[in-house]
Design a protein around this motif. Structure first.
Motif, PDB file in Angstrom:
ATOM      1  N   PHE A 119     -28.980 101.320  77.815  1.00  0.00           N
ATOM      2  CA  PHE A 119     -28.626 100.073  77.097  1.00  0.00           C
ATOM      3  C   PHE A 119     -27.673  99.236  77.939  1.00  0.00           C
ATOM      4  O   PHE A 119     -27.762  98.019  78.000  1.00  0.00           O
ATOM      5  N   ASP A 120     -26.732  99.934  78.577  1.00  0.00           N
ATOM      6  CA  ASP A 120     -25.754  99.249  79.408  1.00  0.00           C
ATOM      7  C   ASP A 120     -26.454  98.564  80.584  1.00  0.00           C
ATOM      8  O   ASP A 120     -26.191  97.410  80.893  1.00  0.00           O
ATOM      9  N   PHE A 121     -27.381  99.269  81.207  1.00  0.00           N
ATOM     10  CA  PHE A 121     -28.051  98.725  82.381  1.00  0.00           C
ATOM     11  C   PHE A 121     -28.898  97.505  82.026  1.00  0.00           C
ATOM     12  O   PHE A 121     -28.754  96.446  82.636  1.00  0.00           O
ATOM     13  N   ILE A 122     -29.776  97.621  81.017  1.00  0.00           N
ATOM     14  CA  ILE A 122     -30.652  96.461  80.785  1.00  0.00           C
ATOM     15  C   ILE A 122     -29.878  95.262  80.255  1.00  0.00           C
ATOM     16  O   ILE A 122     -30.214  94.124  80.561  1.00  0.00           O
ATOM     17  N   SER A 123     -28.820  95.487  79.508  1.00  0.00           N
ATOM     18  CA  SER A 123     -28.093  94.317  79.017  1.00  0.00           C
ATOM     19  C   SER A 123     -27.273  93.672  80.135  1.00  0.00           C
ATOM     20  O   SER A 123     -27.361  92.468  80.359  1.00  0.00           O
ATOM     21  N   ASN A 124     -26.521  94.481  80.888  1.00  0.00           N
ATOM     22  CA  ASN A 124     -25.624  93.894  81.898  1.00  0.00           C
ATOM     23  C   ASN A 124     -26.329  93.447  83.170  1.00  0.00           C
ATOM     24  O   ASN A 124     -25.996  92.419  83.731  1.00  0.00           O
ATOM     25  N   ASN A 125     -27.290  94.231  83.626  1.00  0.00           N
ATOM     26  CA  ASN A 125     -27.879  93.920  84.930  1.00  0.00           C
ATOM     27  C   ASN A 125     -29.105  93.039  84.847  1.00  0.00           C
ATOM     28  O   ASN A 125     -29.496  92.436  85.828  1.00  0.00           O
ATOM     29  N   LEU A 126     -29.713  93.007  83.663  1.00  0.00           N
ATOM     30  CA  LEU A 126     -30.966  92.271  83.573  1.00  0.00           C
ATOM     31  C   LEU A 126     -30.854  91.071  82.643  1.00  0.00           C
ATOM     32  O   LEU A 126     -31.034  89.923  83.041  1.00  0.00           O
ATOM     33  N   MET A 127     -30.527  91.362  81.378  1.00  0.00           N
ATOM     34  CA  MET A 127     -30.638  90.282  80.395  1.00  0.00           C
ATOM     35  C   MET A 127     -29.534  89.239  80.525  1.00  0.00           C
ATOM     36  O   MET A 127     -29.782  88.049  80.386  1.00  0.00           O
ATOM     37  N   MET A 128     -28.312  89.696  80.804  1.00  0.00           N
ATOM     38  CA  MET A 128     -27.226  88.722  80.898  1.00  0.00           C
ATOM     39  C   MET A 128     -27.420  87.721  82.028  1.00  0.00           C
ATOM     40  O   MET A 128     -27.291  86.518  81.819  1.00  0.00           O
ATOM     41  N   PRO A 129     -27.750  88.177  83.247  1.00  0.00           N
ATOM     42  CA  PRO A 129     -27.993  87.172  84.290  1.00  0.00           C
ATOM     43  C   PRO A 129     -29.176  86.259  83.954  1.00  0.00           C
ATOM     44  O   PRO A 129     -29.136  85.069  84.274  1.00  0.00           O
ATOM     45  N   ILE A 130     -30.200  86.791  83.302  1.00  0.00           N
ATOM     46  CA  ILE A 130     -31.352  85.934  82.963  1.00  0.00           C
ATOM     47  C   ILE A 130     -30.925  84.843  81.978  1.00  0.00           C
ATOM     48  O   ILE A 130     -31.225  83.655  82.159  1.00  0.00           O
ATOM     49  N   VAL A 131     -30.185  85.244  80.933  1.00  0.00           N
ATOM     50  CA  VAL A 131     -29.755  84.253  79.944  1.00  0.00           C
ATOM     51  C   VAL A 131     -28.808  83.234  80.597  1.00  0.00           C
ATOM     52  O   VAL A 131     -28.913  82.021  80.356  1.00  0.00           O
ATOM     53  N   ALA A 132     -27.915  83.711  81.463  1.00  0.00           N
ATOM     54  CA  ALA A 132     -26.992  82.779  82.121  1.00  0.00           C
ATOM     55  C   ALA A 132     -27.758  81.819  83.032  1.00  0.00           C
ATOM     56  O   ALA A 132     -27.476  80.617  83.065  1.00  0.00           O
ATOM     57  N   LEU A 133     -28.758  82.346  83.737  1.00  0.00           N
ATOM     58  CA  LEU A 133     -29.556  81.499  84.624  1.00  0.00           C
ATOM     59  C   LEU A 133     -30.288  80.422  83.823  1.00  0.00           C
ATOM     60  O   LEU A 133     -30.266  79.233  84.175  1.00  0.00           O
ATOM     61  N   LEU A 134     -30.909  80.837  82.716  1.00  0.00           N
ATOM     62  CA  LEU A 134     -31.644  79.868  81.897  1.00  0.00           C
ATOM     63  C   LEU A 134     -30.692  78.826  81.296  1.00  0.00           C
ATOM     64  O   LEU A 134     -31.031  77.648  81.183  1.00  0.00           O
ATOM     65  N   THR A 135     -29.490  79.269  80.931  1.00  0.00           N
ATOM     66  CA  THR A 135     -28.508  78.318  80.390  1.00  0.00           C
ATOM     67  C   THR A 135     -28.148  77.276  81.445  1.00  0.00           C
ATOM     68  O   THR A 135     -28.065  76.081  81.149  1.00  0.00           O
ATOM     69  N   CYS A 136     -27.942  77.741  82.690  1.00  0.00           N
ATOM     70  CA  CYS A 136     -27.601  76.797  83.762  1.00  0.00           C
ATOM     71  C   CYS A 136     -28.743  75.809  83.978  1.00  0.00           C
ATOM     72  O   CYS A 136     -28.510  74.613  84.176  1.00  0.00           O
ATOM     73  N   ILE A 137     -29.979  76.310  83.955  1.00  0.00           N
ATOM     74  CA  ILE A 137     -31.115  75.406  84.182  1.00  0.00           C
ATOM     75  C   ILE A 137     -31.206  74.403  83.030  1.00  0.00           C
ATOM     76  O   ILE A 137     -31.380  73.198  83.239  1.00  0.00           O
ATOM     77  N   LEU A 138     -31.038  74.910  81.818  1.00  0.00           N
ATOM     78  CA  LEU A 138     -31.137  74.012  80.654  1.00  0.00           C
ATOM     79  C   LEU A 138     -30.071  72.925  80.711  1.00  0.00           C
ATOM     80  O   LEU A 138     -30.361  71.734  80.583  1.00  0.00           O
ATOM     81  N   ILE A 139     -28.820  73.349  80.906  1.00  0.00           N
ATOM     82  CA  ILE A 139     -27.739  72.354  80.873  1.00  0.00           C
ATOM     83  C   ILE A 139     -27.667  71.553  82.172  1.00  0.00           C
ATOM     84  O   ILE A 139     -27.458  70.349  82.165  1.00  0.00           O
ATOM     85  N   GLY A 140     -27.860  72.231  83.301  1.00  0.00           N
ATOM     86  CA  GLY A 140     -27.704  71.538  84.575  1.00  0.00           C
ATOM     87  C   GLY A 140     -28.845  70.587  84.884  1.00  0.00           C
ATOM     88  O   GLY A 140     -28.625  69.515  85.445  1.00  0.00           O
ATOM     89  N   TRP A 141     -30.060  70.966  84.529  1.00  0.00           N
ATOM     90  CA  TRP A 141     -31.211  70.189  84.980  1.00  0.00           C
ATOM     91  C   TRP A 141     -32.026  69.552  83.857  1.00  0.00           C
ATOM     92  O   TRP A 141     -32.541  68.456  84.016  1.00  0.00           O
ATOM     93  N   VAL A 142     -32.174  70.245  82.729  1.00  0.00           N
ATOM     94  CA  VAL A 142     -33.044  69.690  81.671  1.00  0.00           C
ATOM     95  C   VAL A 142     -32.262  68.756  80.753  1.00  0.00           C
ATOM     96  O   VAL A 142     -32.580  67.571  80.622  1.00  0.00           O
TER      97      VAL A 142
END
Ligand code: PHE
Length: 469
Positions: free
Chosen positions: A399-422
Protein backbone atom coordinates in the motif's frame (compact mmCIF):
# COMPACT_ATOMS: atom_id res chain seq x y z
CA UNK A 1 -25.64 22.30 3.08
CA UNK A 2 -23.40 25.16 4.22
CA UNK A 3 -19.75 24.27 4.06
CA UNK A 4 -17.92 24.32 7.38
CA UNK A 5 -15.08 26.83 7.81
CA UNK A 6 -12.11 27.19 10.11
CA UNK A 7 -12.61 29.84 12.74
CA UNK A 8 -9.63 31.83 11.45
CA UNK A 9 -6.21 31.93 9.89
CA UNK A 10 -4.45 30.53 12.94
CA UNK A 11 -6.85 27.59 13.12
CA UNK A 12 -6.15 26.79 9.50
CA UNK A 13 -2.38 27.03 9.87
CA UNK A 14 -2.50 24.85 12.96
CA UNK A 15 -4.67 22.24 11.23
CA UNK A 16 -2.49 22.08 8.14
CA UNK A 17 0.67 21.99 10.26
CA UNK A 18 -0.89 19.24 12.36
CA UNK A 19 -1.41 17.24 9.21
CA UNK A 20 2.07 17.92 7.94
CA UNK A 21 3.86 17.13 11.19
CA UNK A 22 3.79 13.39 11.59
CA UNK A 23 5.82 10.25 11.46
CA UNK A 24 7.60 11.65 8.42
CA UNK A 25 9.13 14.43 10.50
CA UNK A 26 9.92 12.29 13.48
CA UNK A 27 11.69 9.34 11.99
CA UNK A 28 11.96 9.67 8.24
CA UNK A 29 13.61 13.09 8.15
CA UNK A 30 16.31 12.35 10.75
CA UNK A 31 17.26 9.07 9.17
CA UNK A 32 17.41 10.53 5.66
CA UNK A 33 19.46 13.47 6.90
CA UNK A 34 21.90 11.09 8.57
CA UNK A 35 22.15 9.03 5.41
CA UNK A 36 22.63 11.91 2.97
CA UNK A 37 25.32 13.92 4.65
CA UNK A 38 23.58 15.84 7.44
CA UNK A 39 23.64 19.55 6.69
CA UNK A 40 23.90 18.86 2.94
CA UNK A 41 20.54 17.13 3.00
CA UNK A 42 19.00 19.81 5.20
CA UNK A 43 20.08 22.52 2.74
CA UNK A 44 18.74 20.66 -0.29
CA UNK A 45 15.52 19.99 1.56
CA UNK A 46 15.08 23.65 2.50
CA UNK A 47 15.56 24.76 -1.10
CA UNK A 48 12.93 22.30 -2.27
CA UNK A 49 10.41 23.29 0.40
CA UNK A 50 10.47 26.98 -0.46
CA UNK A 51 10.17 26.38 -4.21
CA UNK A 52 8.48 23.14 -5.20
CA UNK A 53 6.69 22.53 -1.92
CA UNK A 54 5.47 26.09 -1.76
CA UNK A 55 4.07 25.94 -5.30
CA UNK A 56 2.22 22.69 -4.85
CA UNK A 57 0.77 23.63 -1.50
CA UNK A 58 -0.48 27.02 -2.71
CA UNK A 59 -2.00 25.30 -5.75
CA UNK A 60 -3.82 22.64 -3.74
CA UNK A 61 -5.18 25.06 -1.18
CA UNK A 62 -6.34 27.39 -3.94
CA UNK A 63 -8.13 24.58 -5.78
CA UNK A 64 -9.95 23.70 -2.58
CA UNK A 65 -10.94 27.23 -1.70
CA UNK A 66 -11.93 28.14 -5.24
CA UNK A 67 -14.21 25.14 -5.76
CA UNK A 68 -15.33 24.67 -2.13
CA UNK A 69 -15.11 20.94 -2.79
CA UNK A 70 -13.00 18.05 -1.60
CA UNK A 71 -10.66 16.62 -4.18
CA UNK A 72 -13.06 13.97 -5.44
CA UNK A 73 -15.35 16.59 -6.96
CA UNK A 74 -13.00 19.59 -7.15
CA UNK A 75 -11.14 18.61 -10.33
CA UNK A 76 -14.36 18.03 -12.26
CA UNK A 77 -15.59 21.46 -11.16
CA UNK A 78 -12.40 23.05 -12.34
CA UNK A 79 -12.49 21.57 -15.84
CA UNK A 80 -14.88 19.19 -17.47
CA UNK A 81 -13.39 15.82 -18.18
CA UNK A 82 -10.76 16.10 -15.39
CA UNK A 83 -12.93 14.55 -12.68
CA UNK A 84 -10.93 11.34 -13.00
CA UNK A 85 -7.92 13.01 -11.35
CA UNK A 86 -10.06 13.63 -8.28
CA UNK A 87 -11.16 10.03 -8.32
CA UNK A 88 -7.60 8.79 -8.59
CA UNK A 89 -6.50 11.22 -5.90
CA UNK A 90 -9.20 10.08 -3.50
CA UNK A 91 -7.88 6.55 -3.68
CA UNK A 92 -4.60 7.76 -2.14
CA UNK A 93 -5.88 8.68 1.34
CA UNK A 94 -8.11 5.64 1.18
CA UNK A 95 -5.04 3.48 0.73
CA UNK A 96 -2.81 5.35 3.17
CA UNK A 97 -5.20 5.89 6.10
CA UNK A 98 -5.63 2.20 6.95
CA UNK A 99 -1.93 1.42 7.15
CA UNK A 100 -1.12 4.76 8.80
CA UNK A 101 -3.63 3.76 11.52
CA UNK A 102 -1.91 0.39 11.88
CA UNK A 103 1.40 2.18 12.52
CA UNK A 104 -0.52 4.52 14.84
CA UNK A 105 -1.56 1.37 16.70
CA UNK A 106 2.09 0.32 17.06
CA UNK A 107 2.91 3.72 18.50
CA UNK A 108 0.02 3.42 20.94
CA UNK A 109 1.33 0.05 22.08
CA UNK A 110 4.72 1.62 22.87
CA UNK A 111 3.06 4.50 24.66
CA UNK A 112 1.20 2.07 26.90
CA UNK A 113 4.36 0.04 27.51
CA UNK A 114 6.41 3.12 28.49
CA UNK A 115 3.61 4.49 30.67
CA UNK A 116 3.57 1.20 32.52
CA UNK A 117 7.35 1.23 32.86
CA UNK A 118 7.49 4.83 34.04
CA UNK A 119 4.66 4.63 36.55
CA UNK A 120 5.02 1.13 37.94
CA UNK A 121 8.71 0.54 37.42
CA UNK A 122 7.79 -2.65 35.56
CA UNK A 123 10.01 -3.62 32.68
CA UNK A 124 7.63 -4.94 30.06
CA UNK A 125 10.11 -4.25 27.31
CA UNK A 126 13.36 -3.61 29.08
CA UNK A 127 15.16 -6.87 28.50
CA UNK A 128 13.60 -7.67 25.17
CA UNK A 129 14.30 -4.25 23.70
CA UNK A 130 17.81 -4.09 25.04
CA UNK A 131 18.53 -7.43 23.46
CA UNK A 132 17.10 -7.98 20.05
CA UNK A 133 14.02 -6.01 19.18
CA UNK A 134 12.00 -9.06 20.17
CA UNK A 135 9.36 -6.84 21.76
CA UNK A 136 8.59 -5.30 18.40
CA UNK A 137 8.64 -8.54 16.47
CA UNK A 138 6.47 -10.42 18.91
CA UNK A 139 3.94 -7.58 18.88
CA UNK A 140 3.60 -7.07 15.13
CA UNK A 141 3.44 -10.77 14.42
CA UNK A 142 0.76 -11.45 17.07
CA UNK A 143 -2.62 -12.42 15.66
CA UNK A 144 -4.87 -9.90 17.42
CA UNK A 145 -2.93 -7.23 19.27
CA UNK A 146 -1.87 -5.08 16.24
CA UNK A 147 -5.41 -5.20 14.94
CA UNK A 148 -6.86 -4.23 18.34
CA UNK A 149 -4.53 -1.25 18.79
CA UNK A 150 -5.20 -0.10 15.21
CA UNK A 151 -8.94 -0.19 15.87
CA UNK A 152 -8.57 1.93 19.00
CA UNK A 153 -6.60 4.41 16.94
CA UNK A 154 -9.20 4.49 14.13
CA UNK A 155 -12.05 4.96 16.61
CA UNK A 156 -10.26 7.82 18.35
CA UNK A 157 -9.74 9.61 15.02
CA UNK A 158 -13.33 8.94 13.96
CA UNK A 159 -14.50 10.40 17.27
CA UNK A 160 -12.73 13.66 16.48
CA UNK A 161 -13.89 13.79 12.86
CA UNK A 162 -17.54 13.20 13.68
CA UNK A 163 -17.58 16.32 15.84
CA UNK A 164 -16.84 18.46 12.83
CA UNK A 165 -14.26 20.89 11.55
CA UNK A 166 -14.47 23.46 14.35
CA UNK A 167 -15.52 21.36 17.30
CA UNK A 168 -13.55 18.28 16.41
CA UNK A 169 -10.43 18.94 14.35
CA UNK A 170 -9.72 22.47 15.53
CA UNK A 171 -10.24 21.74 19.20
CA UNK A 172 -8.22 18.55 19.25
CA UNK A 173 -5.36 20.40 17.57
CA UNK A 174 -5.50 23.08 20.22
CA UNK A 175 -4.75 20.43 22.81
CA UNK A 176 -2.37 18.16 20.94
CA UNK A 177 -0.21 20.60 19.02
CA UNK A 178 1.09 22.71 21.93
CA UNK A 179 1.91 19.53 23.87
CA UNK A 180 3.68 18.18 20.80
CA UNK A 181 5.82 21.32 20.47
CA UNK A 182 6.68 21.38 24.15
CA UNK A 183 7.66 17.72 24.21
CA UNK A 184 9.81 18.12 21.11
CA UNK A 185 11.66 21.09 22.57
CA UNK A 186 12.03 19.47 25.99
CA UNK A 187 13.40 16.17 24.67
CA UNK A 188 15.81 17.82 22.25
CA UNK A 189 17.16 20.11 24.98
CA UNK A 190 17.58 17.10 27.25
CA UNK A 191 19.43 15.17 24.54
CA UNK A 192 21.66 18.05 23.47
CA UNK A 193 22.67 18.58 27.11
CA UNK A 194 23.66 14.95 27.65
CA UNK A 195 27.43 14.64 27.95
CA UNK A 196 29.21 13.45 24.83
CA UNK A 197 26.65 14.40 22.18
CA UNK A 198 29.02 16.73 20.31
CA UNK A 199 30.11 14.23 17.67
CA UNK A 200 26.54 13.19 16.94
CA UNK A 201 25.45 16.80 16.61
CA UNK A 202 28.26 17.50 14.22
CA UNK A 203 27.39 14.39 12.24
CA UNK A 204 23.85 15.69 11.88
CA UNK A 205 24.28 19.39 11.31
CA UNK A 206 27.58 19.97 9.53
CA UNK A 207 27.28 19.55 5.75
CA UNK A 208 29.31 16.53 4.79
CA UNK A 209 30.26 16.63 1.15
CA UNK A 210 31.75 13.15 1.24
CA UNK A 211 28.33 11.74 0.54
CA UNK A 212 28.50 13.42 -2.88
CA UNK A 213 31.82 11.80 -3.78
CA UNK A 214 32.24 8.38 -5.35
CA UNK A 215 34.68 5.70 -4.24
CA UNK A 216 37.56 7.43 -6.07
CA UNK A 217 36.81 10.68 -4.24
CA UNK A 218 35.45 12.57 -7.26
CA UNK A 219 32.27 14.61 -7.20
CA UNK A 220 29.41 12.42 -8.45
CA UNK A 221 26.37 14.05 -10.10
CA UNK A 222 24.50 10.75 -9.69
CA UNK A 223 24.89 10.92 -5.91
CA UNK A 224 23.74 14.53 -5.93
CA UNK A 225 20.69 13.43 -7.94
CA UNK A 226 20.00 10.72 -5.40
CA UNK A 227 20.17 13.23 -2.55
CA UNK A 228 17.79 15.60 -4.34
CA UNK A 229 15.35 12.79 -5.08
CA UNK A 230 15.45 11.60 -1.49
CA UNK A 231 14.75 15.12 -0.28
CA UNK A 232 11.96 15.57 -2.80
CA UNK A 233 10.16 12.41 -1.78
CA UNK A 234 10.48 13.43 1.84
CA UNK A 235 9.12 16.89 1.10
CA UNK A 236 6.01 15.49 -0.58
CA UNK A 237 5.30 13.17 2.25
CA UNK A 238 6.09 15.61 4.98
CA UNK A 239 3.98 18.46 3.64
CA UNK A 240 1.05 16.08 3.04
CA UNK A 241 0.99 17.00 -0.65
CA UNK A 242 -0.78 15.20 -3.50
CA UNK A 243 -3.24 13.43 -1.23
CA UNK A 244 -6.14 15.81 -1.40
CA UNK A 245 -5.67 16.89 2.20
CA UNK A 246 -4.68 20.44 1.36
CA UNK A 247 -7.54 20.67 -1.15
CA UNK A 248 -10.01 19.57 1.50
CA UNK A 249 -8.54 21.81 4.20
CA UNK A 250 -8.42 24.69 1.70
CA UNK A 251 -12.10 24.23 1.02
CA UNK A 252 -12.84 25.17 4.64
CA UNK A 253 -10.69 28.30 4.43
CA UNK A 254 -12.19 31.75 4.57
CA UNK A 255 -11.79 33.99 1.56
CA UNK A 256 -10.28 36.67 3.79
CA UNK A 257 -7.27 34.60 4.91
CA UNK A 258 -4.00 34.93 3.01
CA UNK A 259 -2.98 31.69 1.34
CA UNK A 260 0.60 32.77 0.71
CA UNK A 261 1.23 33.76 4.30
CA UNK A 262 -0.41 30.61 5.66
CA UNK A 263 1.69 28.34 3.45
CA UNK A 264 4.91 30.01 4.60
CA UNK A 265 3.94 29.45 8.21
CA UNK A 266 2.98 25.83 7.69
CA UNK A 267 6.34 25.21 6.04
CA UNK A 268 8.21 26.84 8.88
CA UNK A 269 6.43 24.74 11.51
CA UNK A 270 6.87 21.53 9.59
CA UNK A 271 10.55 22.04 8.87
CA UNK A 272 11.28 23.18 12.39
CA UNK A 273 9.85 20.04 13.90
CA UNK A 274 11.72 17.88 11.39
CA UNK A 275 15.04 19.51 12.27
CA UNK A 276 14.30 19.31 16.00
CA UNK A 277 13.39 15.63 15.62
CA UNK A 278 16.88 15.10 14.27
CA UNK A 279 18.30 16.79 17.34
CA UNK A 280 16.33 14.39 19.54
CA UNK A 281 17.30 11.26 17.71
CA UNK A 282 20.62 11.49 15.92
CA UNK A 283 23.01 12.40 18.77
CA UNK A 284 21.74 9.60 21.04
CA UNK A 285 21.69 7.01 18.29
CA UNK A 286 25.20 8.10 17.31
CA UNK A 287 26.44 7.74 20.87
CA UNK A 288 24.77 4.39 21.14
CA UNK A 289 26.39 3.21 17.91
CA UNK A 290 29.84 4.26 19.07
CA UNK A 291 29.33 2.65 22.48
CA UNK A 292 28.17 -0.68 21.07
CA UNK A 293 30.53 -0.72 18.12
CA UNK A 294 27.70 -0.71 15.57
CA UNK A 295 28.48 1.10 12.28
CA UNK A 296 26.76 4.50 12.48
CA UNK A 297 25.03 4.09 9.12
CA UNK A 298 23.56 0.79 10.26
CA UNK A 299 22.31 2.22 13.55
CA UNK A 300 20.48 4.98 11.69
CA UNK A 301 18.79 2.43 9.46
CA UNK A 302 15.52 3.08 7.74
CA UNK A 303 12.03 1.89 8.33
CA UNK A 304 10.34 0.96 11.55
CA UNK A 305 13.66 -0.25 12.92
CA UNK A 306 14.90 3.15 13.99
CA UNK A 307 11.84 4.17 15.96
CA UNK A 308 10.64 0.86 17.29
CA UNK A 309 13.86 -1.08 17.86
CA UNK A 310 16.93 1.15 18.00
CA UNK A 311 15.43 4.02 20.02
CA UNK A 312 14.01 1.76 22.76
CA UNK A 313 17.47 0.25 23.04
CA UNK A 314 18.92 3.73 23.39
CA UNK A 315 16.34 4.69 26.04
CA UNK A 316 17.24 1.54 27.95
CA UNK A 317 20.82 2.82 28.25
CA UNK A 318 19.67 6.07 29.90
CA UNK A 319 19.05 4.38 33.21
CA UNK A 320 16.10 5.35 35.37
CA UNK A 321 15.18 8.37 33.29
CA UNK A 322 14.93 6.19 30.19
CA UNK A 323 11.34 5.19 30.85
CA UNK A 324 10.30 8.83 31.22
CA UNK A 325 12.14 9.93 28.11
CA UNK A 326 10.51 7.02 26.27
CA UNK A 327 7.10 8.00 27.59
CA UNK A 328 7.54 11.63 26.54
CA UNK A 329 8.84 10.58 23.15
CA UNK A 330 6.01 8.19 22.39
CA UNK A 331 3.41 10.67 23.62
CA UNK A 332 4.85 13.12 21.12
CA UNK A 333 4.80 10.50 18.38
CA UNK A 334 1.22 9.46 19.24
CA UNK A 335 -0.02 13.04 18.92
CA UNK A 336 1.91 13.61 15.71
CA UNK A 337 0.52 10.40 14.20
CA UNK A 338 -3.02 11.12 15.41
CA UNK A 339 -3.21 14.64 13.99
CA UNK A 340 -1.90 13.40 10.64
CA UNK A 341 -4.27 10.45 10.59
CA UNK A 342 -7.16 12.78 11.36
CA UNK A 343 -6.34 14.87 8.29
CA UNK A 344 -6.12 11.78 6.10
CA UNK A 345 -9.39 10.52 7.50
CA UNK A 346 -11.00 13.90 6.92
CA UNK A 347 -9.92 13.86 3.28
CA UNK A 348 -11.80 10.56 2.86
CA UNK A 349 -14.83 11.66 4.86
CA UNK A 350 -15.15 14.96 2.98
CA UNK A 351 -15.02 13.15 -0.36
CA UNK A 352 -17.75 10.76 0.71
CA UNK A 353 -19.82 13.75 1.97
CA UNK A 354 -19.44 15.62 -1.32
CA UNK A 355 -20.05 12.62 -3.54
CA UNK A 356 -23.00 11.02 -1.79
CA UNK A 357 -24.35 14.27 -0.30
CA UNK A 358 -24.26 12.58 3.08
CA UNK A 359 -24.22 14.26 6.47
CA UNK A 360 -20.88 14.20 8.31
CA UNK A 361 -22.07 11.59 10.81
CA UNK A 362 -23.17 9.05 8.22
CA UNK A 363 -20.11 9.71 6.12
CA UNK A 364 -17.74 9.23 9.07
CA UNK A 365 -19.46 6.01 10.00
CA UNK A 366 -19.24 4.67 6.48
CA UNK A 367 -15.59 5.73 6.05
CA UNK A 368 -14.53 4.35 9.44
CA UNK A 369 -16.03 0.97 8.57
CA UNK A 370 -14.19 0.93 5.27
CA UNK A 371 -10.91 1.94 6.87
CA UNK A 372 -11.24 -0.71 9.56
CA UNK A 373 -11.83 -3.32 6.92
CA UNK A 374 -8.80 -2.26 4.88
CA UNK A 375 -6.63 -1.87 7.99
CA UNK A 376 -7.20 -5.52 8.78
CA UNK A 377 -4.96 -6.51 5.87
CA UNK A 378 -2.06 -4.38 7.02
CA UNK A 379 -2.57 -5.28 10.68
CA UNK A 380 -2.35 -9.00 10.19
CA UNK A 381 -0.05 -8.80 7.18
CA UNK A 382 3.01 -9.24 9.40
CA UNK A 383 1.41 -11.92 11.54
CA UNK A 384 -0.95 -14.68 10.47
CA UNK A 385 -0.82 -13.54 6.84
CA UNK A 386 2.88 -12.97 6.61
CA UNK A 387 3.08 -15.59 3.89
CA UNK A 388 0.75 -13.61 1.62
CA UNK A 389 2.65 -11.34 -0.74
CA UNK A 390 1.57 -8.80 -3.35
CA UNK A 391 4.31 -8.38 -5.94
CA UNK A 392 6.74 -9.66 -3.35
CA UNK A 393 5.65 -7.18 -0.67
CA UNK A 394 3.66 -7.43 2.52
CA UNK A 395 0.30 -5.61 2.49
CA UNK A 396 1.53 -2.59 4.42
CA UNK A 397 4.60 -2.14 2.22
CA UNK A 398 2.56 -2.69 -0.92
CA UNK A 399 0.00 0.00 0.00
CA UNK A 400 2.86 2.31 0.88
CA UNK A 401 4.64 1.67 -2.41
CA UNK A 402 1.73 2.15 -4.81
CA UNK A 403 0.45 5.25 -3.06
CA UNK A 404 3.79 7.03 -2.55
CA UNK A 405 5.78 5.94 -5.57
CA UNK A 406 3.09 5.65 -8.17
CA UNK A 407 -0.19 7.38 -7.50
CA UNK A 408 1.02 10.53 -5.78
CA UNK A 409 3.44 11.58 -8.52
CA UNK A 410 0.79 10.80 -11.15
CA UNK A 411 -1.84 12.95 -9.42
CA UNK A 412 0.70 15.75 -8.86
CA UNK A 413 1.77 15.58 -12.51
CA UNK A 414 -1.82 15.75 -13.75
CA UNK A 415 -2.52 18.66 -11.38
CA UNK A 416 0.45 20.57 -12.81
CA UNK A 417 -0.71 19.91 -16.36
CA UNK A 418 -4.27 20.94 -15.54
CA UNK A 419 -3.34 24.15 -13.75
CA UNK A 420 -0.19 25.01 -15.67
CA UNK A 421 -1.35 24.32 -19.20
CA UNK A 422 -5.10 23.64 -19.46
CA UNK A 423 -6.78 25.94 -16.97
CA UNK A 424 -3.75 28.30 -16.74
CA UNK A 425 -1.96 29.45 -13.62
CA UNK A 426 -4.07 32.62 -13.49
CA UNK A 427 -6.74 30.54 -11.73
CA UNK A 428 -4.48 29.99 -8.77
CA UNK A 429 -3.02 33.49 -8.89
CA UNK A 430 -6.47 35.06 -8.78
CA UNK A 431 -7.52 32.90 -5.88
CA UNK A 432 -4.42 33.95 -3.95
CA UNK A 433 -5.11 37.61 -4.74
CA UNK A 434 -8.66 37.37 -3.39
CA UNK A 435 -7.22 37.72 0.09
CA UNK A 436 -4.02 39.68 -0.57
CA UNK A 437 -3.28 42.60 -2.83
CA UNK A 438 0.06 41.20 -3.76
CA UNK A 439 1.14 37.70 -4.66
CA UNK A 440 4.87 37.97 -4.24
CA UNK A 441 5.81 34.60 -5.56
CA UNK A 442 3.54 34.64 -8.62
CA UNK A 443 6.41 34.30 -11.09
CA UNK A 444 7.97 31.48 -9.11
CA UNK A 445 4.63 29.67 -9.08
CA UNK A 446 4.20 30.08 -12.83
CA UNK A 447 7.63 28.71 -13.71
CA UNK A 448 7.42 25.91 -11.19
CA UNK A 449 3.96 24.73 -12.14
CA UNK A 450 4.50 24.81 -15.87
CA UNK A 451 8.01 23.49 -16.23
CA UNK A 452 9.88 22.42 -13.14
CA UNK A 453 7.19 20.44 -11.28
CA UNK A 454 6.11 18.30 -14.24
CA UNK A 455 9.70 17.38 -15.03
CA UNK A 456 10.36 16.48 -11.37
CA UNK A 457 7.23 14.32 -11.25
CA UNK A 458 8.26 12.43 -14.36
CA UNK A 459 11.71 11.82 -12.89
CA UNK A 460 10.17 10.56 -9.62
CA UNK A 461 7.89 8.25 -11.58
CA UNK A 462 10.71 6.82 -13.63
CA UNK A 463 13.28 6.28 -10.87
CA UNK A 464 11.96 2.95 -9.59
CA UNK A 465 12.47 1.62 -13.12
CA UNK A 466 16.05 2.79 -13.38
CA UNK A 467 18.09 0.41 -11.29
CA UNK A 468 21.08 2.48 -10.34
CA UNK A 469 21.25 6.24 -10.53
N1 PHE B 1 2.83 14.57 6.56
C1 PHE B 1 2.82 13.49 7.46
C2 PHE B 1 4.18 13.24 8.06
O1 PHE B 1 5.09 13.95 7.91
C3 PHE B 1 2.42 12.21 6.89
C4 PHE B 1 1.16 12.16 6.23
C5 PHE B 1 1.09 11.42 5.17
C6 PHE B 1 0.09 12.84 6.71
C7 PHE B 1 -0.06 11.35 4.53
C8 PHE B 1 -1.05 12.77 6.08
C9 PHE B 1 -1.10 12.06 4.97
O2 PHE B 1 4.34 12.24 8.70
Amino acid sequence: MNRATWSGQLAFVLAAAASAIGLGNLWRFPYLAAQYGGGTFILVYLCLVVTLGFTLMVTEISIGRMTAQSQLTAYGRLRRGWGFVGFLGTLIPLLITPYYCVIGGWVLKYLVAYARMAFTGAAPMGEAAAGSGAFFTSFVTAPFAPFGYAMVFVLACAGVIVMGVKNGIERSNLVMMPILFLMAIAISVYVVCLPGTGDGLRYYLVPNMDCLRDAAGNFSPALLGKTILGAMGQMFYSLSLAMGIMITYGSYMKKSDSIERCVRRIEIFDTLIAVVAGLMIIPVVYMFAVKTGTPVKEAMNAGPGLMFITLPKVFATLGASGAWVGLAFFLLVTFAAATSAISLFEACVASVCDLLKLERKASTFFTAALIMFLATFSAIGYGPWSGVRLFGMQFLDFFDFISNNLMMPIVALLTCILIGWVAKTSYVEEEVRVSAQKFRAALLLRIMLKYVCPVCMIIILLTPFVTEI
